[in-house]
Design a protein around this motif. Structure first.
Motif, PDB file in Angstrom:
ATOM      1  N   ASN A   1      -1.535  -3.672   1.881  1.00 39.55           N
ATOM      2  CA  ASN A   1      -1.411  -2.483   2.427  1.00 39.55           C
ATOM      3  C   ASN A   1      -0.287  -2.289   3.218  1.00 39.55           C
ATOM      4  OD1 ASN A   1      -3.643  -0.715   1.166  1.00 39.55           O
ATOM      5  ND2 ASN A   1      -4.728  -2.407   2.279  1.00 39.55           N
TER       6      ASN A   1
ATOM      7  N   ASP B   1       1.318   0.143   6.076  1.00 39.66           N
ATOM      8  CA  ASP B   1       0.934   1.224   6.822  1.00 39.66           C
ATOM      9  C   ASP B   1       2.368   2.080   7.078  1.00 39.66           C
ATOM     10  OD1 ASP B   1       0.472   2.983   8.599  1.00 39.66           O
ATOM     11  OD2 ASP B   1      -0.075   1.775  10.211  1.00 39.66           O
TER      12      ASP B   1
ATOM     13  N   ASN C   1       0.213   5.362   3.665  1.00 35.10           N
ATOM     14  CA  ASN C   1      -0.327   4.149   3.105  1.00 35.10           C
ATOM     15  C   ASN C   1       0.019   3.997   1.822  1.00 35.10           C
ATOM     16  OD1 ASN C   1      -2.144   1.711   3.814  1.00 35.10           O
ATOM     17  ND2 ASN C   1      -2.879   2.586   1.886  1.00 35.10           N
TER      18      ASN C   1
END
Length: 477
Positions: free
Chosen positions: A342, A344, A454
């Motif tokens: 992921n 951010d 995200n």
């Protein structure tokens, strides 16, 4: 009758004296009014002298044709050996530039199969007019080269690689500027719109014209007959073969041959793995006996009709050593494994250009830690995610790398979209990526970044190295 005989006698003597005088005019090196000439060239009449302060820029002035040849050799590697092997032609065609006070001349041509190099000269007087000083920063340049087979044939215009003739792009000798232009190769017969190399034998005389930009305006020379030749056999310098095969843990690497050429060289190799797919890429270096090291292009081309046989190209070495060696550090493989992480976006502004350092571990695969190193935003053009790959043991034989996977047998520039991105703004996309052995860049479209906090990124068919560190000796056939 006597008067007529005497008249013809004196006319004959005068003719002989004129021939002798012309011969002296051409060959006397210290005559101020001599015409210039060089080996394999037609004489040129002396160009009109000019005040070089009136030229639109400054060029280095040289004192001999040898210095002109040195200038060309520095800019065109392989030119000297091409001349020695008879691959260049010397058309020595001259033409007046319309509306300019001077002429240009095509002095030499080299059709290398991959490019055409045209070496020309232009009178300095053609670069000067009363208005020249109004274009002090407008340096002259060659804009295009046109070819056609005969007067009524369709014209083929070739794109050129010719920077403006700034200082360093030409030299002055006897009131002429000597420079060069590089064009794309002559297209294959019947394919005028495909600018592809023609590796086959080529020998044609084509009418050639050159268009110059001078003082902001275009000036095209008349068409001149120029001979273009390409002989593939003469472009080859040496062929080398191997007698060793590397086999270990399901991996086979068998170098088959190396061909050295004037403009390009290539390696042919067989690579196969029983459990993984070869990514058509590797890390290899050619080493000559005198210590020269030439990297092989990491991406190989699959040889059509040959199973597990690939070709990799590398730059020429301009010599013919009796022995060479091939050092293969590792080969690149893929087993279809994937990993996700992921990103951010909450602390960056995608609408502002900038670089944000992250340096955060995101994933782990093949005993290699994957770090998000940096986020580079491009305003309305999305952003880049830069990844760093850090093996847990520097000496480990298998590790993740940033070389992108691509379809087997496809050209190096055709990379599949092996990255899937899902944004929490509801959009998703498949993109490609590229990098080196220790890093990779993933480009994220603007639509995925805007109004998002995200991204979930999945990198599919990850590529890893298999370390072999093998040196293969080759001998000339």
């Amino acid at each position: 009758m006597w008067k007529n005989k005497n008249k013809w006698k004196w006319l004959g003597i005068i003719a002989v004296l004129l021939i002798f005088a012309i011969g002296t005019y051409v060959t006397t090196s210290d005559s101020k009014d001599r015409i210039t000439y060089s080996q394999k060239s037609k004489p040129q009449r002396k160009a009109k002298p000019v005040n070089q302060d009136d030229l639109p820029t400054k060029w280095q002035e040289v004192e001999s044709y040898e210095k002109i040849n040195d200038f060309y050799k520095e800019r065109v590697p392989g030119l000297e050996i091409a001349k020695e092997k008879g691959l260049t032609t010397f058309p020595q065609e001259t033409a007046k530039l319309p509306q300019r006070d001077g002429r240009m001349q095509i002095n030499q041509v080299w059709h290398s199969g991959r490019s055409i190099y045209i070496f020309y000269s232009i009178d300095l007087s053609a670069l000067i007019t009363e208005e020249t000083n109004n274009y002090v920063n407008n340096v002259p340049s060659v804009e295009e080269v046109k070819l056609k087979k005969k007067q009524d044939a369709d014209t083929q215009t070739l794109s050129t690689h010719a920077p403006p003739m700034q200082y360093g792009e030409g030299v002055i000798f006897e009131n002429r500027l000597y420079s060069m232009v590089q064009t794309i190769p002559i297209p294959k017969e019947g394919e005028p719109d495909r600018m592809v190399p023609n590796p086959e034998e080529f020998n044609q005389q084509l009418l050639t014209s050159m268009t110059f930009r001078i003082d902001g305006s275009m000036y095209e020379s008349k068409s001149m007959p120029v001979q273009y030749t390409f002989d593939p056999d003469k472009n080859r310098l040496g062929q080398y073969t191997f007698d060793r095969i590397y086999q270990n843990d399901g991996l086979t690497v068998e170098p088959l041959e190396i061909n050295l050429g004037i403009t390009e060289s290539f390696l042919k190799v067989r690579v196969d793995h029983q459990q993984a797919k070869f990514n058509s890429s590797l890390n290899a270096t050619l080493i000559t006996k005198d210590g020269k090291q030439v990297p092989i292009t990491p991406f190989l081309q699959k040889v059509e009709g040959k199973e597990n046989i690939y070709e990799g190209y590398f730059r020429p070495v301009y010599s013919i050593p009796e022995e060479v060696s091939l050092e293969v550090k590792n080969v690149h493989l893929t087993s279809g494994d994937s990993f996700s992480f992921n990103v951010d976006l909450s602390e960056i502004n995608p609408k502002v250009r900038g670089n944000t350092s992250v340096n955060k571990k995101a994933a782990e695969i093949y005993n290699t830690n994957v770090y998000i190193e940096q986020l580079n935003t491009h305003g309305e053009h999305g952003m880049d995610v830069r990844l760093g790959f850090r093996p847990q043991d520097f000496e480990q034989p298998k590790k993740l790398i940033g070389i992108s996977p691509r379809q087997m047998g496809s050209p190096a520039f055709e990379r599949p979209k092996n990255v899937h991105i899902e944004s929490d703004n509801g959009k998703e996309a498949n993109v490609e990526y590229g990098g080196s052995e220790d890093s990779a860049y993933i480009n994220v479209k603007d639509s995925l970044v805007q109004d998002a906090s995200n991204l979930e990124i999945t990198l599919k068919n990850a590529v890893f190295t298999e370390q072999i560190d093998q040196t293969f000796e080759a001998e000339r056939k």
